[in-house]
Motif scaffolding. Structure first.
Motif, short mmCIF file in Angstrom:
data_model
loop_
_atom_site.label_atom_id
_atom_site.label_comp_id
_atom_site.label_asym_id
_atom_site.label_seq_id
_atom_site.Cartn_x
_atom_site.Cartn_y
_atom_site.Cartn_z
N LEU A 157 0.83 -1.20 0.00
CA LEU A 157 0.00 0.00 0.00
C LEU A 157 0.86 1.25 0.00
O LEU A 157 0.66 2.16 -0.81
N SER A 158 1.85 1.28 0.91
CA SER A 158 2.67 2.50 1.01
C SER A 158 3.47 2.68 -0.27
O SER A 158 3.72 3.81 -0.70
N GLN A 159 3.82 1.56 -0.88
CA GLN A 159 4.56 1.64 -2.14
C GLN A 159 3.64 2.22 -3.23
O GLN A 159 4.04 3.07 -4.02
N MET A 160 2.38 1.75 -3.21
CA MET A 160 1.39 2.21 -4.20
C MET A 160 1.28 3.71 -4.22
O MET A 160 1.24 4.33 -5.27
N PHE A 161 1.19 4.28 -3.02
CA PHE A 161 0.83 5.69 -2.97
C PHE A 161 2.03 6.62 -3.05
O PHE A 161 1.91 7.80 -2.78
N THR A 162 3.18 6.04 -3.43
CA THR A 162 4.28 6.93 -3.79
C THR A 162 4.08 7.39 -5.23
O THR A 162 4.70 8.34 -5.68
N LEU A 218 -1.58 7.23 -8.78
CA LEU A 218 -2.42 6.35 -7.97
C LEU A 218 -3.14 7.12 -6.87
O LEU A 218 -4.29 6.83 -6.54
N VAL A 219 -2.44 8.12 -6.33
CA VAL A 219 -3.08 8.96 -5.31
C VAL A 219 -4.27 9.69 -5.94
O VAL A 219 -5.37 9.74 -5.39
N ARG A 220 -4.02 10.22 -7.14
CA ARG A 220 -5.10 10.90 -7.86
C ARG A 220 -6.27 9.94 -8.10
O ARG A 220 -7.42 10.27 -7.88
N LEU A 255 -7.04 7.38 -6.49
CA LEU A 255 -7.72 7.03 -5.25
C LEU A 255 -8.71 8.14 -4.85
O LEU A 255 -9.87 7.87 -4.53
N ILE A 256 -8.25 9.39 -4.92
CA ILE A 256 -9.11 10.51 -4.51
C ILE A 256 -10.34 10.59 -5.40
O ILE A 256 -11.49 10.56 -4.94
N VAL A 257 -10.10 10.67 -6.70
CA VAL A 257 -11.21 10.81 -7.64
C VAL A 257 -12.11 9.58 -7.57
O VAL A 257 -13.34 9.68 -7.52
N GLY A 258 -11.49 8.43 -7.53
CA GLY A 258 -12.26 7.18 -7.53
C GLY A 258 -13.17 7.05 -6.34
O GLY A 258 -14.35 6.67 -6.47
N LEU A 259 -12.64 7.37 -5.16
CA LEU A 259 -13.48 7.26 -3.96
C LEU A 259 -14.66 8.21 -4.04
O LEU A 259 -15.80 7.85 -3.71
N LEU A 260 -14.38 9.44 -4.47
CA LEU A 260 -15.48 10.42 -4.55
C LEU A 260 -16.53 9.99 -5.58
O LEU A 260 -17.74 10.05 -5.32
N VAL A 261 -16.06 9.55 -6.74
CA VAL A 261 -17.00 9.13 -7.78
C VAL A 261 -17.78 7.90 -7.33
O VAL A 261 -19.00 7.81 -7.53
N SER A 262 -17.09 6.94 -6.68
CA SER A 262 -17.78 5.74 -6.21
C SER A 262 -18.88 6.10 -5.23
O SER A 262 -19.98 5.54 -5.26
N LEU A 263 -18.55 7.04 -4.34
CA LEU A 263 -19.52 7.46 -3.33
C LEU A 263 -20.76 8.08 -4.01
O LEU A 263 -21.90 7.67 -3.76
N CYS A 264 -20.52 9.02 -4.91
CA CYS A 264 -21.63 9.68 -5.61
C CYS A 264 -22.46 8.65 -6.37
O CYS A 264 -23.69 8.64 -6.30
N SER A 274 -8.57 4.16 -17.85
CA SER A 274 -7.14 4.20 -17.57
C SER A 274 -6.93 5.16 -16.42
O SER A 274 -7.43 6.29 -16.43
N ILE A 275 -6.20 4.72 -15.40
CA ILE A 275 -5.98 5.63 -14.28
C ILE A 275 -4.84 6.59 -14.57
O ILE A 275 -4.57 7.49 -13.81
N LEU A 276 -4.20 6.41 -15.72
CA LEU A 276 -3.12 7.33 -16.06
C LEU A 276 -3.68 8.61 -16.67
O LEU A 276 -2.98 9.60 -16.82
N ALA A 277 -4.96 8.57 -17.01
CA ALA A 277 -5.55 9.68 -17.75
C ALA A 277 -5.78 10.94 -16.92
O ALA A 277 -5.98 12.01 -17.45
N LEU A 278 -5.75 10.79 -15.59
CA LEU A 278 -6.15 11.93 -14.75
C LEU A 278 -5.03 12.96 -14.58
O LEU A 278 -3.94 12.62 -14.16
N THR A 279 -5.35 14.22 -14.89
CA THR A 279 -4.40 15.29 -14.65
C THR A 279 -4.73 15.96 -13.32
O THR A 279 -5.80 15.72 -12.74
N GLN A 280 -3.83 16.82 -12.88
CA GLN A 280 -4.04 17.56 -11.64
C GLN A 280 -5.35 18.35 -11.71
O GLN A 280 -6.14 18.38 -10.77
N GLN A 281 -5.57 18.94 -12.88
CA GLN A 281 -6.77 19.75 -13.10
C GLN A 281 -8.03 18.89 -12.96
O GLN A 281 -9.01 19.31 -12.36
N ASP A 282 -7.96 17.69 -13.52
CA ASP A 282 -9.10 16.76 -13.42
C ASP A 282 -9.43 16.48 -11.97
O ASP A 282 -10.60 16.41 -11.58
#
Lengths: 277, 271
Positions: free
Chosen positions: A7-12, A16-18, A20-29, A129-137
């Motif tokens: 896990l700690s390796q993942m979030f370096t 992946l951090v992006r 996680l943030i976007v994914g959790l919010l979207v999943s919740l909505c 693709s989780i690589l698609a997310l930019t900071q702006q996104d």
């Protein structure tokens, strides 16, 4: 220990951090809205909207426009249209959705093949693709999802009433049409935000699965809603970890975890029934 | 009790869709405490008239007047049950409380007064023990009583008029009797005027004080006693008896003038 290390390796990784943030919010909505959509027999609207999203993304890419700036208005418009058609159109709801989603998909494929060609972009749009997310996104996603959540919480009782008994709600002066529109608008936003990560073909599962899973076990609307939210968040995290550890596509992994949850919940409800009988 | 007031006055009223009347020439009055049954076959305009009275349709012709003191919140409505509701994952409590939604204003949550009104309404209909049950797990009759409780708690200072659209659909005989008893109690004990759409003519004769017969237009409106002595009434009673005879013990095969005798056994006293 190994798990925590992973896990700690993942979030370096920033992406992946992006995710996680976007994914959790979207999943919740998606899961909160999903309860109403499933009960109102509107599940397919989510599916239809994601196809429209694919079409608009493809067109935006072809013309070098900002993807979200194009997709959001187009999908919101499609949501209004679908709702209107399913409410009082001459074409029945499910047929209208099939019509619109196939057309949007066709437009997308047509435009892509005439411009960039069928390349990895298309693959990413369809399957995510989780690589698609930019900071702006990320910023936009956070703002919009918080908006969706606030509106949902504020309208919770109204959404319940309109879902449970639209005729009664209308007769007692509650603008049911307005709340249906709110629901469609929030769904459209959620779909667009989650689409690039989950893929156009898979995003609707975030709307449908958690609601259906929790309906096996919960008999109260509030319980179904809360349970759906928890199921959705947990499945998202597990899916993300699985995709990282086993190098599998993120969207598909998350859907499969949701399928597993659905099956487990179903099994538990059967067991309960057998015991009760 | 003070003198009953006229709640609704309709004169030559017509409602319909896209300019084509589905029901016309309706002229009637509903007085406080009345129990009006609206009978007629499929497509006779019963539901259309109800929608019109609820303000969901605009009159195509004629006038519809409400008593000036009759606020929208004094009117309750029990729509036909839809298929979504049958297995809906909601508790009885959530369903009943949703009746208070119209009074929520801008608040996102219900207040203590709302919860008290819901509790009271459940008690009036004798379903307070079901509050925590799942709505989808109830019998059809229980579901209808819970929905009635929802309608009841929606009213601010007591319901004055209750409109029910085919509330007996899909209920078995004993559930029907229970629901009729509950409705009659609301009518006689709380003085709530009832307008009920039904296609059960016999029940209408048994329970209602007034009857409206629709056949795309108004075919009859008047007191139940009068209804039994008109040709329209006698024909309808005879027709409905066709399927009810097994249960009513052939009493209605007697001459039309006598059929009150059997009806009277179901209903105690005439208003």
């Amino acid at each position: 220990m190994e798990f925590i290390e992973t896990l700690s390796q993942m979030f370096t990784y920033t992406f992946l951090v992006r995710a996680l943030i976007v994914g959790l919010l979207v999943s919740l909505c998606a899961s909160l809205l999903g309860v109403s959509l499933v009960l109102k027999r509107f599940s397919m609207i989510g599916d239809g909207l994601s196809h429209v999203g694919f079409g608009s993304l493809a067109v935006a890419t072809a013309f070098n426009w900002a993807p979200l700036a194009v997709s959001i208005p187009v999908v919101v418009l499609a949501a209004f249209l679908l709702l209107r058609l399913s409410e009082r159109g001459r074409i029945k709801g499910d047929a209208a959705i099939a019509l619109i989603s196939a057309s949007a998909l066709a437009i997308g494929v047509f435009v892509v093949s005439k411009t960039t060609g069928m390349n990895t972009d298309v693959d990413n749009y369809l399957f995510g693709s989780i690589l698609a997310l930019t900071q702006q996104d990320v910023v936009l996603s956070v703002v919009l999802s918080l908006g969706v959540l606030i509106i949902f919480v504020f309208c919770y009782h109204r959404i319940f009433a309109v879902t449970f008994d639209e005729t009664y709600a209308r007769a007692t002066g509650i603008p049911a049409g307005f709340y249906n529109t709110v629901l469609a608008l929030l769904t459209a936003l959620t779909i667009v935000l989650g689409m690039r990560m989950m893929g156009a073909l898979l995003i609707s599962s975030l709307v449908i699965f958690p609601a259906l899973s929790s309906m096996w076990l919960c008999k109260r609307f509030a319980a179904v809603t809360i349970c759906a939210a928890i199921v959705s968040l947990v499945c998202y995290v597990i899916g993300l970890v699985v995709s990282f550890v086993y190098q599998t596509p993120t969207g598909a992994s998350i859907v499969l975890v949701n399928l597993a949850a659905f099956t487990i919940f179903y099994a538990i409800s059967r067991l309960r029934m057998l015991r009760g009988a | 009790m003070t003198d009953p007031v006229t709640l609704i006055t309709c004169k030559d009223l017509a409602f319909g869709y896209d300019g084509a009347p589905a029901v016309h020439d309706v002229t009637l009055t509903v007085v406080g405490g009345d129990y009006l049954c609206v009978v007629g076959g499929n497509g006779s305009g019963k539901s259309t008239l109800i929608k019109g009275m609820l303000g969901l349709l605009k009159p195509l012709a004629g006038t519809l007047c409400f008593e000036p003191d009759l606020k929208p919140s004094d009117m309750g409505y029990l729509p036909q049950q839809n298929t979504i509701q049958r297995n809906f994952p909601a508790s009885v409590w959530e369903v009943v409380l949703s009746g208070r939604l119209g009074r929520l204003g801008l608040s996102p949550v219900y207040h203590r007064a709302d919860r008290e009104a819901a509790r009271e309404a459940l008690a009036v209909l004798g379903v307070e023990g079901l509050a925590k049950s799942g709505f989808g797990e109830l019998s059809g009759g229980q579901q209808q009583r819970v929905l009635l409780a929802r309608t009841l708690c929606a009213a601010t200072d007591g319901l004055k008029l209750l409109i029910l659209d085919e509330p007996m659909n899909g209920l078995d005989a004993s559930a029907k009797l229970e629901l009729y008893a509950a409705i009659t109690a609301l009518n006689s004990q709380q003085g709530i005027a009832i307008i009920m759409v039904t296609h059960d003519v016999q029940a209408a004769v048994d329970y209602a004080s007034h009857i409206l017969v629709l056949e795309g237009r108004q075919a009859f409106f008047g007191g139940t006693h009068e209804f039994q002595h008109t040709r329209v009434g006698q024909e309808l009673i005879r027709d409905s008896c066709g399927d009810a005879c097994e249960s009513c013990g052939m009493a209605y095969l007697a001459t039309p003038g006598d059929n009150r005798a059997a009806g009277a056994t179901h209903r105690t006293g005439e208003r």
